[in-house]
Each structure stands twice: as structure tokens, then as C-alpha cells.
Design a protein around this motif. Structure first.
Motif, short mmCIF file in Angstrom:
data_model
loop_
_atom_site.label_atom_id
_atom_site.label_comp_id
_atom_site.label_asym_id
_atom_site.label_seq_id
_atom_site.Cartn_x
_atom_site.Cartn_y
_atom_site.Cartn_z
N ASN A 109 47.71 53.68 35.79
CA ASN A 109 47.32 55.02 36.44
C ASN A 109 46.63 54.56 37.74
N PHE A 110 47.25 53.44 38.28
CA PHE A 110 46.58 52.92 39.39
C PHE A 110 47.63 52.37 40.22
N PHE A 111 47.56 52.61 41.58
CA PHE A 111 48.61 52.09 42.52
C PHE A 111 48.11 50.60 43.22
N LEU A 112 48.72 49.69 42.68
CA LEU A 112 48.04 48.34 43.22
C LEU A 112 49.23 47.72 44.26
N PHE A 113 48.40 47.27 45.20
CA PHE A 113 49.38 46.46 46.20
C PHE A 113 48.79 45.26 46.64
N GLY A 114 49.33 44.23 47.39
CA GLY A 114 48.50 43.42 48.23
C GLY A 114 48.29 42.00 47.87
N MET A 115 47.57 41.21 48.60
CA MET A 115 47.39 39.97 48.14
C MET A 115 45.92 39.89 47.20
N THR A 116 45.96 38.87 46.54
CA THR A 116 44.59 38.60 45.71
C THR A 116 43.65 38.02 46.64
#
Ligand code: HBZ
Length: 831
Positions: free
Chosen positions: A704-711
Motif C-alpha cells: 500500500n506504499f509506492f517505494l522507489f530509489g536508493m537506500t
């Protein structure tokens, strides 16, 4: 109505009549206040008169509880939390107080019967903008939760005459207008001219012998000003507890006025008065270079000194001798702005109250706790030793002595490790000697915390690594939270009603974990339909208002994609702008078969001297102008920059958002609190693994969350291996096309230079790695659009987001502080 019900409701009415909460009492008091305070009758009253009458009617009801709370805390010698903060970003009081008193609906009805426009009265209130952003707003949420959780507390800060500037947008640029929140009077504060303390500056120190022949130090200042208390009652929700927010105003000290006056220098005396009053004149914007901010150091000393003198006075008046000061009070330092308190308390205890160094130090260390809100090196406060010497010579001596003793301890613990001694010193010796306020705060406190799990880990592993090695037990995490009263009940009454209906009670307002009851209804098509209707109604309201203030017409059926927060490179509003340009190009090229219509909405202020941030605002407005006037695309996309994002306008925004943009570079946003406000109102988040986003994602569910990108780890690695944004620019033709379009002059009436400082910076330096995350962001936005097509699924995700936000109530955060850090138990005040 059944007989039982009828008698129940008459007993409620009787109770309301007794406590002055009945409709009849509200109406009568309102008319009385209009007459006796504003000197008006209904027919000639201005909207401001009506607001003042409503405010006084509400305040009267707070005062009864306030007096009762104060009496109880005094007789019980209740352990009290003092929240020291240079900022309190309160937002409008009226609606919030009506909600916390439990009379908002009765008041609405009373207003109707008096033929008043209730919304217009609320709208009349000028908010006290005594803060920059997250840090100041957190202090305000905490004040609400301290009262609601029944923790005896005093908030101490500065009563700035001018708060954060008002933002206007002219020709796409931010223009700052001065904030005149006090111009029409402030009905919520009570001046306390008799609660007044001298604050010393300048001069020199000297040794002398006291009556026992003991050597002591005294400070002979070159000037003194007075701090005068202004009190605002802060009522908890559904409880009798009212805490105190005490803000200090600077005034010329009478003795000094008279000195000048006596030698006939009347104008000199007036000048001294004006000089003195500048101290509490204006709030400093953040993100500005620290250099030359002498006035800011004066402000810090001013409010810290008044607050500590007040705490000592309260202690002497109630409990007695100062020996158990640290049992009576815990004092939380909201970032390093009040960190001078460590030296000032030492000074007051030793110089004014005759305590020894060791006793004073033990008490100081037991009193303070410190919250860190940033790891950004440019935001860490240091003050030049020369400035200190001139302004606060006694404090400098004390800080040197704290440092000497502290470094001796380090040398003993880590034999021969002079590099460590240099790193940990309270004084930075590279270049001009400067005092590291964060080190002073850590050394002088019993507990140090970060504001989200990831941030607290980074605090331990980077900024305070050496201190963590020395005192691992000192370091804590308390993840931020926000108050569901203001950010759900006040700002989104439709949603609040729906939640109450669905849960069958309104206990969730004081115990947000109970919204989890929604989870079991997430599949219900009935709830889904109502949920959707509530969101649509909020979007319609926002659309109408935005049309009114900006002239831009949005389509409430489009996805409302919102980024509202301070404008800063690390928050990466320009990454969002690149996505908008991508959508524009694809629409123009006919590459999108069945596009999902979006309204891109921005809000936020840039620090007045932060050139690139202001250029980002200009860019967004420039894109808006092109997109909104291009009939080929504007059926599918619109862009709007909402001017003057603050608590009041924010309250319009959170309920209407479908998508919440939380896209800072991982490791840079300490927590974020806007992320929580949006999610509590049913927006889904597109975000990086930064700040509290991580915990929000865990709570609401990864799906339910749109995650993207570097940590944060990826970021570190990339920095170590050498980040080259140039390679990304040349390696991704879409990215290149987007940046090139900015430079083409399309958005700047042919001016190909206007945005160069921004685009050159991205291509050549890109300190916040916008280009490295660009591709992942664009792809994630495509997933968002796909998800939005399936409205039933989207609404389900939205319900689950709200249902699982219980943890992010500031009540939870305050309970953690009270239990793990302050050791303060609730003191309930009966209603
Ligand atoms: O504090 C913010 C953090 O950036 C944000 O991540 C966090 O959620 C929030 C509450 O913990 N920090 C600020 O808002 N900082 C300031 O506003 C500020 C004010 C004056 C300064 C420096 C920073 O001199």
C-alpha cells in the motif's frame, strides 16, 4: 426517542448548562462578548468583531479548566516537563479549541441560530506562524498531546512580533510579505506584565569573595533587557488538563531606561527601548547561512534565560530549596536552538544561587534531554567564540570549563587518542574557533534522541558516533507523530464523521490505534463508496479555493498529486518537476494511450536567501504556465503552486490529496511529519526509504506504499565511489530531454539562461542525487498511474493507510518520551 434516551439527553443538556457548554449559554456569552469586549451589536459587527467574540467565548471556557489544572499541579508538586523551543507553529486556535472542548457542533448550531457564517468566522483568524516548518509544528503537536495525555507541561519560547513571512507568488517568483499576526490583537494570549526577568548581555566577569570568604564569579553585564511572559492556554482533547505555553517578549529594562532618562537623555532611553524590543521582533528563517546572526544568538540566550529563571522561581515558590530541581522538572531541548540552557542553568545555580560546580553539573545533566532534527552539516549550529566572548562572556567561561573536564574524561578513557579528543571537543578548532552547540547539548543532557528509527540510527553511527561509543545508554529513538485532532478532526470533518460511524465510536480521536477497526471494513463496497465520496468532496473544496486564489482550474476527478513542505534541494521538488516535464513530453508526443489525468499541486516556502530553492519555485510556476495553457495536454494535466503554505492552508490540502510526495534523498529527511498527515487523510505515499517513510511503509503494508530509489546505504556507497551526475544525464535520453527542455527556453519565454543555475548544478554536482533516482521515480510514477485506474483497489489501499496510522499519533510519541525519557506520569484533571 425512547424514555431512557430522552432522560439521558436531558441529563447531558443539564450538564452542558451547568458547565456553560449549552447552545443557549454559548449564544448568550457570544452576544455579551460582542457587546462588552468589542463594543458592538450584531448589526454593525465586522467579521473580525464576530471572530473576537467567538474567540473570547471559547477562551472563557478554557480558563476554568486552566485554573483548576494550575491549582492541582501546584498542590501536588507534579513533576513537570518544560519544552524549550525557539519555534511553535501553532496554527489557528479557534476550531481546535472547540474540538478539544467537545463543542464544535453545538457552536455551529449556535452560530446558525444567530444567523452567522461559522466558516467565515473561523477563516478570520490569523494564525501565529511562530515557526519555519516541521520542527516548529512538531512542538505544537506535542503541546496538544502533552495536554491530552495529561502530562503537566510548560512550553517555553519566543513571542515573535513577526512570524514566518507570508508568501506571495508574483510572476512565478516567491515574494516575501511581512507577517502581521498581532495587528488585530491576539485573543488567546494573556499578558503577564509582572512575570518579568532580566536578561544580561555583554560586559565582563570578575572574581570576588562571598561572605564566607569563598571565591566566586560574577558577571557585570553591559546591558540588560527584560523578558515579559505571555501565556496561551493549551487544552487537551476531552480532558480537564490545560497546559501553559509561555512565550517571552523583550522589553527595555526599566532600570536602564531610567538611567538614561536621569542624565537627561530622553531620546537615548527611547532608543534603548527600541533596541531591546528587536530581540523578539522577528523569527529567523531556516536554511540561511549562520554567519553574522548575532541577533539570533541574542534571541536564544533571551528565551533560555527567561525560561530557566521562571522554572527556578516556580520551584522556589512551590517545592522549596533547589536541591531537587531535577526531580521537579525535565527540560526538553528542541534541537540546539535552546542548547545554551546547559551553560545558563550552570550559571544561575552557581552564580545566583551559590551552588558548587559539581552539584550544579549533576543537576544540569539530570534536567536536560535533547532532540536532534537534522544531520545536514550546514544546519548544525556553531557560534564563533569571539561573538560569544563579546555577548556572553560568563557562558564562554562555563563552556570552557565543561569542555576541560569533559575532555579530561575522554583522555582517561581513550589513552593517547588525541584525534578523538579533537573530534569530541565542544570547540571546533579548524579555522575560526567555534562552539559546537550539538556537542554542548549532548554532554549536558541525560538523553539524546533522533526523530525516526533510521534517523536515530544515523545519529548514532555518524553525527554522534564518538559520543555513542562513550555513552551508548544515552541514545534513544522517538519517532515523531502528529495530532489527529488538528490533522483529522479539525481539517477533515467529513472523514472524521465517517470513521466514527464506521467504528461505532469516536474514541479513536484520543486513541488513534483504534482506527484499526476500519481494516475489517476495507472490502465493504458501502464504506468504499462513502470513502470515495468524502475524498471527492474534499477535492471539490480545494479546487474551488485554488481557483479563487490562483485562477487555476483543476478537475476534481483527476488524481491530486501533492508535494507540500519547505522548498529545499534535499526534498527534491525538482525531481517532481522532472516527472511533470516527462508527462508533458509524452502527452505532446502522443505516447500515452490512455493517460490518467493528474493535478500536480505544490506548496511550500523557500528561505528568502536560498537562491536555488526560489528558482525551483519559479520553475514549477513556469511549467504550470505552459502546461495549463496548452489545450493539447491540459485535459490530462494541470500544475498549480498554492501560495503561502502554512498550517491553515495545509488543512485544506491534506484531506484532498490522493498521492503524497515524500521523495527526499535517503538519509537526509530526519523524519518528516507531512508524510503522516497525508497518510492519515487517506493519501497513498510515493516515497524513498527516508525518515519516517520506512516506518509508515511497514505500518501500512508494503503493498500500500509506492517505494522507489536508493537506500541511505546506496547513497553512501555512491558517494564513496564518486558520484557523477553527468553520466546519468548522458546515459538516459529521456532525462536528458527533460533537462534540455528546461534549457530550451520553452518555460521561460525563450530565456535559455534563466534556469541554468539549477540545471548546471544538477548535471555537474547534484548534491542530492536527483539524477541517480530519476529513472526509478519515473517508473514508480507509472505504477502509481496504473494503480489509480483501479479505483476500487485504490480506495481499499486508502482505507488501509488510515486504518494503520495509529502509531503516528503524537500521543504515542509523547507517551514514549514521558515513560522512557522524562519519567513523568500523567496527572489527570477531572472535567
Ligand atoms: O524537523 C525538521 C526535519 O527536517 C524533519 O525531517 C522533521 O520531521 C521535523 C520534526 O522533527 N527540521 C526542521 O523543521 N528544522 C527547522 O525548521 C529549522 C529551524 C531553524 C533552524 C534550522 C532548522 O535554524
Amino acid at each position: 426517542m425512547s424514555k431512557a434516551k430522552a432522560s439521558e439527553s436531558t441529563s447531558v443538556e443539564r450538564e452542558h448548562t451547568r458547565t456553560g457548554m449549552s447552545k443557549a449559554a454559548l449564544k448568550q456569552d457570544f452576544l455579551d462578548n460582542l457587546f462588552y469586549i468589542q463594543g458592538r451589536f450584531r448589526e454593525v459587527a465586522t467579521p473580525h468583531d464576530l471572530y473576537m467574540a467567538a474567540a473570547f467565548t471559547t477562551r472563557d471556557r478554557l480558563l476554568k479548566r486552566w485554573v483548576k489544572s494550575a491549582q492541582a499541579f501546584k498542590t501536588l508538586h507534579a513533576r513537570t516537563l518544560c519544552y524549550l523551543s525557539a519555534e511553535f507553529l501553532l496554527g489557528p486556535h479557534l476550531a481546535n479549541n472547540l474540538v478539544n472542548l467537545g463543542i464544535i457542533e453545538t457552536s455551529q448550531e449556535a452560530g446558525q441560530e444567530l444567523d452567522l457564517d461559522f466558516e467565515a468566522i473561523l477563516e478570520e483568524e490569523e494564525e501565529p506562524g511562530l515557526g519555519n516548518g516541521g520542527l516548529g509544528r512538531l512542538a505544537a503537536c506535542f503541546m496538544d498531546s502533552l495536554s491530552t495525555c495529561q502530562i503537566p507541561a510548560i512550553g517555553y519560547g519566543i513571542r515573535y512580533e513577526f512570524g514566518i513571512f507570508d508568501q506571495a507568488i508574483e510572476d512565478g517568483w516567491q515574494v516575501e510579505k511581512s507577517d502581521t499576526w498581532l495587528r488585530n490583537g491576539n485573543p488567546w494570549e494573556i499578558p503577564r506584565p509582572k512575570i518579568r526577568f532580566p536578561v544580561l548581555y555583554g560586559g565582563h566577569t570578575e572574581q570576588y569573595r562571598d561572605q564566607n570568604g569563598e571565591p566566586r564569579m560574577r558577571w557585570v553585564p553591559s546591558w540588560v533587557i527584560d523578558g515579559v511572559a505571555y501565556d496561551t492556554p493549551i487544552l487537551g482533547y476531552g480532558v480537564g488538563n490545560v497546559n501553559l505555553l509561555r512565550l517571552w517578549k523583550a522589553e527595555a529594562s526599566e532600570s536602564f531606561d531610567f538611567q538614561a532618562f536621569n542624565v537627561g537623555d530622553y531620546y537615548g532611553a527611547v532608543h534603548a527601548k527600541i533596541e531591546a524590543e528587536t530581540i523578539s521582533k522577528v523569527l529567523y528563517p531556516n536554511d540561511e547561512p549562520e554567519a553574522g546572526k548575532e541577533l539570533r544568538l541574542k534571541q536564544q540566550h533571551f528565551f533560555v534565560s527567561c525560561s530557566l529563571q521562571d522554572m527556578i522561581r516556580l520551584h522556589l515558590n512551590t517545592v522549596g530549596p533547589l536541591d531537587d530541581f531535577a526531580d521537579k522538572f525535565a527540560a526538553q531541548l528542541n534541537d540546539t536552538h535552546p542548547a545554551l540552557a546547559v551553560a545558563e542553568l550552570m550559571r544561575l545555580l552557581m552564580d545566583d544561587h551559590g551552588m558548587t560546580w559539581d552539584r550544579s553539573w549533576e543537576m544540569t545533566q539530570r534536567t536536560f534531554c535533547y532532540t536532534n532534527h537534522t544531520l545536514l552539516p550546514e544546519a548544525l549550529e556553531t557560534w564563533s567564540v569571539t561573538l560569544f566572548e563579546r555577548l556572553l562572556p560568563r557562558h564562554l567561561e562555563i563552556i570552557y570549563e565543561i569542555n576541560r573536564r569533559f575532555l579530561d574524561e575522554i583522555r582517561m578513557r581513550f589513552l593517547g587518542d588525541e584525534d578523538r579528543v579533537r573530534r569530541m571537543s565542544l570547540i571546533a578548532e579548524d579555522g575560526e574557533r567555534r562552539i559546537r552547540m550539538a556537542h554542548l547539548a549532548v554532554v549536558g543532557s541525560k538523553a539524546v534522541n533522533g526523530v525516526a528509527k533510521l534517523h536515530s540510527e544515523l545519529v548514532k553511527s555518524t553525527l554522534f558516533k564518538d559520543f555513542n561509543a562513550l555513552w551508548p545508554e544515552k541514545f534513544h529513538n522517538v519517532t515523531n507523530g502528529v495530532t489527529p485532532r488538528r490533522f483529522m478532526v479539525v481539517s477533515n470533518p467529513r472523514l472524521a464523521r465517517l470513521i466514527t460511524e464506521c467504528c461505532g465510536h469516536d474514541d479513536w480521536i484520543r486513541d488513534l490505534d483504534r482506527v484499526r477497526a476500519l481494516e475489517s471494513h476495507a472490502e465493504s463496497s458501502d464504506l468504499q463508496a462513502q470513502w470515495k465520496a468524502v475524498k471527492l468532496a474534499a477535492k471539490r473544496d480545494l479546487t474551488e479555493w485554488l481557483k479563487h486564489v490562483t485562477g487555476v482550474q483543476l478537475d476534481p476527478a483527476a488524481m491530486f498529486d501533492v508535494q507540500a513542505k519547505r522548498i529545499h534541494e534535499y526534498k527534491r521538488q525538482h525531481l517532481n518537476a522532472l516527472h511533470i516535464i516527462r508527462c508533458y513530453q509524452e502527452l505532446k508526443q502522443g505516447l500515452l494511450k490512455d493517460p490518467v489525468p493528474r493535478a500536480f499541486i505544490f506548496g511550500g516556502k523557500a528561505a528568502p536567501a536560498y537562491f536555488l530553492a526560489k528558482l525551483i519555485i519559479k520553475l514549477i510556476n513556469a511549467i504550470a504556465e505552459v502546461v495549463n495553457n496548452d489545450p493539447e495536454v491540459n485535459g490530462f494535466m494541470r500544475v498549480v503552486f498554492m501560495p503561502d503554505f502554512n498550517v491553515k492552508t495545509g488543512q485544506r490540502l491534506y484531506p484532498a490529496a490522493d498521492l503524497s510526495e515524500q521523495i527526499s534523498l535517503a538519509g537526509k529527511e530526519a523524519s518528516g511529519t507531512g508524510n503522516m498527515k497525508f497518510s492519515m487523510n487517506g493519501a497513498l505515499t510515493i516515497g524513498t526509504l527516508d525518515g519516517a517513510n520506512l516506518e509508515i511503509r511497514e505500518a501500512v503494508g508494503k503493498e500500500n506504499f509506492f517505494l522507489f530509489g536508493m537506500t541511505a546505504e546506496d547513497v553512501l556507497e555512491k558517494q564513496i565511489e564518486g558520484y557523477r551526475p553527468w553520466d546519468y544525464y548522458h546515459g538516459d535520453h529521456e532525462l536528458k530531454a527533460d533537462i534540455d527542455l528546461i534549457n530550451s527556453g520553452l518555460f521561460s519565454h525563450g530565456d535559455t539562461k534563466l534556469f541554468r543555475p539549477l540545471t548546471d548544478d544538477l548535471i555537474n554536482h547534484d548534491p542530492f542525487m536527483v539524477l541517480a533516482d530519476y529513472r526509478a521515480y519515473i517508473e514508480c510514477q507509472q505504477r502509481v498511474s496504473e494503480a489509480y485506474r483501479d479505483q476500487q483497489h485504490w480506495v481499499r489501499m486508502s482505507i488501509l493507510n488510515v486504518a494503520r496510522m495509529g502509531y503516528f499519533s503524537s500521543d504515542r510519541a509523547i507517551r514514549e518520551y514521558a515513560k522512557n525519557i522524562w519519567g513523568i506520569a500523567p496527572t489527570p484533571i477531572d472535567l
